[in-house]
Design an enzyme around this catalytic site. Structure first.
Site, short mmCIF file in Angstrom:
data_model
loop_
_atom_site.label_atom_id
_atom_site.label_comp_id
_atom_site.label_asym_id
_atom_site.label_seq_id
_atom_site.Cartn_x
_atom_site.Cartn_y
_atom_site.Cartn_z
N SER A 175 0.82 -1.20 0.00
CA SER A 175 0.00 0.00 0.00
C SER A 175 0.87 1.26 0.00
O SER A 175 1.65 1.47 -0.92
CB SER A 175 -0.96 -0.05 1.19
OG SER A 175 -1.95 0.95 1.09
N ASP A 271 -8.43 -3.09 -7.13
CA ASP A 271 -7.87 -2.90 -5.79
C ASP A 271 -8.96 -2.38 -4.85
O ASP A 271 -9.55 -1.31 -5.07
CB ASP A 271 -6.72 -1.90 -5.87
CG ASP A 271 -6.00 -1.71 -4.55
OD1 ASP A 271 -6.62 -1.12 -3.64
OD2 ASP A 271 -4.85 -2.14 -4.44
N HIS A 338 -6.57 -5.93 -1.34
CA HIS A 338 -5.54 -4.89 -1.22
C HIS A 338 -4.38 -5.47 -0.42
O HIS A 338 -4.55 -5.81 0.75
CB HIS A 338 -6.13 -3.67 -0.50
CG HIS A 338 -5.19 -2.51 -0.40
ND1 HIS A 338 -4.70 -1.82 -1.49
CD2 HIS A 338 -4.65 -1.90 0.69
CE1 HIS A 338 -3.91 -0.84 -1.09
NE2 HIS A 338 -3.86 -0.87 0.23
#
Length: 398
Positions: A175, A271, A338
């Protein structure tokens, strides 16, 4: 917009908390870089930066994996003050032990190529993907915007602990940490010995500049605020900032083409964080029409699915614009998820996600060691039966 700002940071923090909370795996103690404090390389609250290091063994003693923790960003004084009181803004609030799993596992059955390397998880406490550097500290807020200094101090500490002799090195991150591995990729390469095999992996870090469902450029404004608040411009690649406003240089689609070091992009084309925070942030859905869909893709209506397919199209276009360099790795699956490198079930297990009968771990390993290139893009949702789709069952924060 203030609620949306908090939501962007909170959601990423939630995803990373899940990864940190993994119960399987090696428990690794925290290391505080106390020497960094004198250099002003400190977390938002002024505390020392930190990382967790599991020493390599056997054939891996001179190989290093440096993995950057994710956790969103703070865009202004208000959101950075909120963050300052958490583990994402203060090393005083961090767990002193965390479990290493997935790409950080020390077991060959779970992590065939990197299990015996020196493995580092760098904790995230600056809110700028390690790009900020503002000298002045407001005596009222006592907020330190020093992410770039933290990056440098941690690297110097690791080099002194043997990374300066690395024969193999990989930086990775999830991330906001995946964005870190893109933004600092070439800089990391330049620190390592000549002749070392050095590469970079971005997991769920390819954020795209997409307007939301209301037609507003929410994420572009958000990233511009992050870069302005943290003084990040001078630490973003000049190859981008010489042509574009600094806020746009936070987007990988404006960065990756200039990255010289081999880079592997691991991302879901749908995502889940980007769907919930870029495509459908709270302010863009005042009546909650998208609530079910953005928390569980299987709940999307026949009118909403084409919007998500459009997001995928734009995502793939942004990636394609980076070219198809032979050194580039690509694993873009059509899952609603994610981050896929930190958890064992998505990295390498009997039912892990696959593209072309290849798991993420094997794809990355083959690419890193030059056994075979890997550049694969999945067919559109819902064709992939190997996905580990996330269902978000907590109430919306927006």
């Amino acid at each position: 917009m203030a609620n949306g700002s908090r939501y962007v940071g909170w959601c990423c923090a939630f995803a990373c908390a899940l990864a940190l909370g993994t119960v399987d795996g090696l428990l690794v103690d925290i290391t505080y870089v106390e020497s960094a404090v004198a250099k002003g390389a400190v977390c938002l609250d002024g505390s020392a930066p930190a990382y967790h290091l599991a020493r390599g063994f056997g054939s891996g003693v001179n190989s290093w994996l440096v993995h950057f923790e994710g956790g969103g960003w703070c865009r202004n004084v208000t959101t950075c003050l909120e963050r300052k009181r958490t583990r994402l803004g203060s090393s005083k609030e961090m767990a002193t032990q965390i479990a290493f799993s997935g790409i950080l596992s020390d077991t060959p059955d779970y992590n065939p190529d990197f299990y015996n390397w020196n493995k580092v998880k760098v904790r995230y406490c600056d809110g700028s993907s390690f790009t900020g550097d503002v000298e002045e500290v407001d005596p009222t807020t006592k907020l330190y915007y020093r992410g770039a200094r933290i990056w440098q101090a941690v690297m110097e500490d690791l080099l002194a602990k043997g990374m300066d002799k690395a024969e193999n090195a990989l930086i990775s991150g999830c991330s906001a940490g995946g964005l870190t591995s893109i933004l600092h990729c070439d800089r990391f390469h330049n620190l390592l010995p000549l002749g070392a095999r050095v590469k970079c992996l971005s997991d769920a870090g390819f954020f795209i500049n997409e307007k939301d469902v209301a037609g507003v450029g929410y994420i572009a404004a958000f990233f511009n605020d992050v870069v302005t608040t943290h003084g990040s411009a001078k630490n973003l690649p000049s190859s981008c900032t010489s042509k574009l406003p600094p806020g746009l240089c936070f987007f990988p689609q404006n960065e990756v083409k200039q990255v010289q070091t081999p880079l592997f992009i691991l991302n879901a084309a749908y995502d889940s964080w980007q769907v919930r925070n870029i495509l459908v942030p709270g302010g863009a859905d005042p009546h909650g029409t998208w609530h079910s869909c953005k928390h569980d893709m299987d709940q999307c209506s026949t009118a909403q699915l084409p919007v998500l397919q459009g997001f995928r199209d734009d995502f793939l276009k942004a990636v394609a614009e980076q070219g198809n360099s032979a050194s580039r790795g690509l694993f873009l699956n059509s899952c609603f998820v994610h981050c896929q490198s930190e958890t064992q079930e998505t990295w390498f297990s009997s039912d892990s996600p696959m593209l072309g009968n290849t798991t993420i771990a094997n794809a990355v390993g083959d690419w890193f060691f030059d056994r075979s290139p890997f550049q694969k893009i999945d067919c559109p949702y819902p064709c992939d039966s190997t996905c580990h789709n996330r269902v978000y069952d907590y109430p919306s924060q927006a």
